[in-house]
Design an enzyme around this catalytic site. Structure first.
Site, short mmCIF file in Angstrom:
data_model
loop_
_atom_site.label_atom_id
_atom_site.label_comp_id
_atom_site.label_asym_id
_atom_site.label_seq_id
_atom_site.Cartn_x
_atom_site.Cartn_y
_atom_site.Cartn_z
N ASP A 1 0.81 -1.21 0.00
CA ASP A 1 0.00 0.00 0.00
C ASP A 1 0.85 1.27 0.00
O ASP A 1 2.04 1.25 0.32
CB ASP A 1 -0.95 0.03 1.20
N GLU B 1 0.11 -1.29 5.66
CA GLU B 1 1.24 -0.94 6.51
C GLU B 1 1.20 0.53 6.89
O GLU B 1 1.53 0.91 8.02
CB GLU B 1 2.56 -1.27 5.79
#
Length: 352
Positions: free
Chosen positions: A62, A124
């Protein structure tokens, strides 16, 4: 590919195919469903030809915002930038491409290597949400390299902090500010006085404290009934971070109680501090691999969290590696092609 946190479906599908083409067995968990996302953590395993425990490699899928409509621009100077309206996404695609290229290199050249485990997590950037819910029983490795740090290749972070986020709500009592302000309990005033009692920034013990947002009130002629703030605590000492959180809660509660207001405080431990011994085998292997490639190794500390916080918490000795990305979390983010090549070469050496 756009892949802001919890919208990693496109890149997860792409990476699944790339890993399978390299011979990995790949599974995807249901982490995305827990957070309302559209993809889960990707786990891959590749059988090696050398004995010993597998090595775990990780980089998250991400990105932060603004990350919609990304476009990579390659300059003649060997730099990759965004077009200026979004992040580039080198955080953490720099790590992902270095891992993939390292495996390709070993296979192209028929070089022996250990078993390889790969974990590409989701979420994350939202406080390591993906690995918070990952089933670590799947992991066989006892050592990990997480490619998720800015700077030129050759740095390894061996220490990272605990990170605690919190939200406070003060509930006072509304009243007309012109006719009967004395009947009200001013929530913003209570919040302000409490915050003023708490030192901001870096403290003597190394803990950092920050109130990041505050909001409250409905109109200029109403004594504000509700006020909320959010903040964050970081420390290399987990117990110090917990103690700071308890002290913070007490200050807000006392400030509210003194004037008959109600206070609620919620907090979340987003990451737990760790420190890897500089003589640990995961560190020594990193240093040897750097020297084989003519890279000067440098052991550093970081005050940022990463999936490695969760790896260490689950008994996996890990370090975070720099991977040639710069000015991350901004539209000025860029990566250097030469550093990406060095990073791939370093990962290949670590696997060997």
């Amino acid at each position: 590919m756009d892949s802001v946190s919890f919208s990693e479906r496109q890149i997860a599908d792409c990476l699944t195919e790339k890993l399978k083409s390299l011979g990995f067995t790949v599974t995807e968990d249901e982490a995305g469903k827990i957070y309302g996302g559209n993809a889960g953590n990707l786990y891959g395993f590749l059988k090696g030809t050398l004995p010993g425990k597998p090595v775990l490699l990780s980089a998250h899928m991400d990105t932060v915002q603004p990350g919609i409509g990304k476009k990579a621009i390659f300059t003649q100077e060997g730099m990759i930038t965004s077009h200026g309206d979004t992040v580039l996404g080198a955080d953490d695609l720099a790590g992902i491409v270095e891992i993939l290229e390292a495996v390709r290199f070993l296979q192209r050249n028929r070089l022996p290597h250990r078993d390889v485990e790969i974990l590409f997590p989701i979420g994350e950037e939202a406080y390591i949400k993906g690995t918070n819910v990952f089933d670590f029983k799947k992991i066989r490795a006892k050592e990990a390299y997480v490619l998720d740090m800015s700077g030129k290749v050759g740095k390894a972070a061996v220490q990272a902090p605990s990170i605690i986020s919190f939200e406070v709500e003060i509930q006072g009592r509304a009243a007309h500010a012109g006719f009967e302000p004395q009947r009200g309990i001013h929530a913003i005033s209570i919040m302000s006085k409490a915050i003023a009692r708490i030192p901001q920034g870096r403290r003597e013990d190394g803990t950092t404290f920050n109130i990041g947002t505050i909001c409250g009130g409905e109109a200029v002629n109403i004594v504000p009934e509700i006020c909320r703030c959010t903040g964050e605590i970081r420390s290399y000492d987990h117990q110090a971070a917990i103690a700071c959180m308890e002290q913070t809660k007490q200050i807000f509660m006392e400030s509210a109680c003194e004037v008959g207001a109600h206070c609620s405080v919620e907090h979340h431990v987003n990451a737990v501090a760790y420190q890897i011994d500089k003589d640990a085998s995961v560190v020594k292997r990193f240093e040897r691999s750097c020297k084989v490639l003519g890279i000067e190794p440098e052991l550093v500390t970081t005050f940022g969290g990463s999936d490695n916080n969760n790896f260490v918490r689950h008994g996996i000795q890990g370090v975070v590696l720099s991977c040639g990305m710069f000015r991350v979390h901004s539209t000025k983010e860029y990566a250097l092609i030469e550093e990406l090549k060095k990073g791939a070469a370093l990962v290949a050496e670590l696997i060997r």
